[in-house]
Enzyme design. Sequence first.
Site, PDB file in Angstrom:
ATOM      1  N   ASN A  57       0.813  -1.202   0.000  1.00  0.00           N
ATOM      2  CA  ASN A  57       0.000   0.000   0.000  1.00  0.00           C
ATOM      3  C   ASN A  57       0.855   1.264   0.000  1.00  0.00           C
ATOM      4  O   ASN A  57       2.076   1.210   0.055  1.00  0.00           O
ATOM      5  CB  ASN A  57      -0.975  -0.030   1.173  1.00  0.00           C
ATOM      6  CG  ASN A  57      -2.364   0.387   0.750  1.00  0.00           C
ATOM      7  OD1 ASN A  57      -2.531   1.411   0.105  1.00  0.00           O
ATOM      8  ND2 ASN A  57      -3.357  -0.405   1.114  1.00  0.00           N
ATOM      9  N   HIS A  87      23.576  -0.908   9.981  1.00  0.00           N
ATOM     10  CA  HIS A  87      24.983  -0.694  10.319  1.00  0.00           C
ATOM     11  C   HIS A  87      25.327  -1.519  11.546  1.00  0.00           C
ATOM     12  O   HIS A  87      24.477  -1.753  12.413  1.00  0.00           O
ATOM     13  CB  HIS A  87      25.254   0.790  10.583  1.00  0.00           C
ATOM     14  CG  HIS A  87      25.182   1.616   9.344  1.00  0.00           C
ATOM     15  ND1 HIS A  87      26.219   1.720   8.467  1.00  0.00           N
ATOM     16  CD2 HIS A  87      24.165   2.345   8.822  1.00  0.00           C
ATOM     17  CE1 HIS A  87      25.874   2.487   7.457  1.00  0.00           C
ATOM     18  NE2 HIS A  87      24.620   2.880   7.651  1.00  0.00           N
TER      19      HIS A  87
END
Length: 173
Positions: A57, A87
């Site tokens: 959506n 990270h």
Amino acid sequence: FLFFFLNNFLLKITPYWVRQGFMKKILGYKIGNDTSIAMHCFFTGYDIKIGNNTVINRYCYIDGRGPLYIGNNVNISHYTIIHTLTHITNSPFFHAQQRPVAIMDHAWIGARAIILPGVTVGEGAVVAAGAIVNRDVPPYAIVSGNPAKVVGERTRDLRYTTRYFPFFDTDIQ
């Protein structure tokens, strides 16, 4: 330039067949039949596979910089974020790490949910609106919260086929 063109033009003003044709032919995405990718989503990366009858959506962030698999008859609600790259927290050089994400058949991801790298959302599972998923979700489990925890179980008798193609940027089909 390809992602700029996709995210700032194709996903804002073109019909389904144009934007999904570009995603398949130019970006190499595998997108199944009767899958609906709404306007105003943001895609990055090349490693994306989406099954049949799946709905993504409006205003979702879909990260394919690491492997992303989305199964058949999956519903991904507004403003969902799916990350495959993060990270390493204690890396002195802030190194990045790819971790695959898989969302299995008949899963339902609620509005504004966040799926973090390395997660598998099991078949038929429900991720409640606003949940932050940082570990695997068992099949047919209902999870909510931050971090997401199992709060219930969904029926295993799922018979629906998702087909949702609203006219332009409306909820009218």
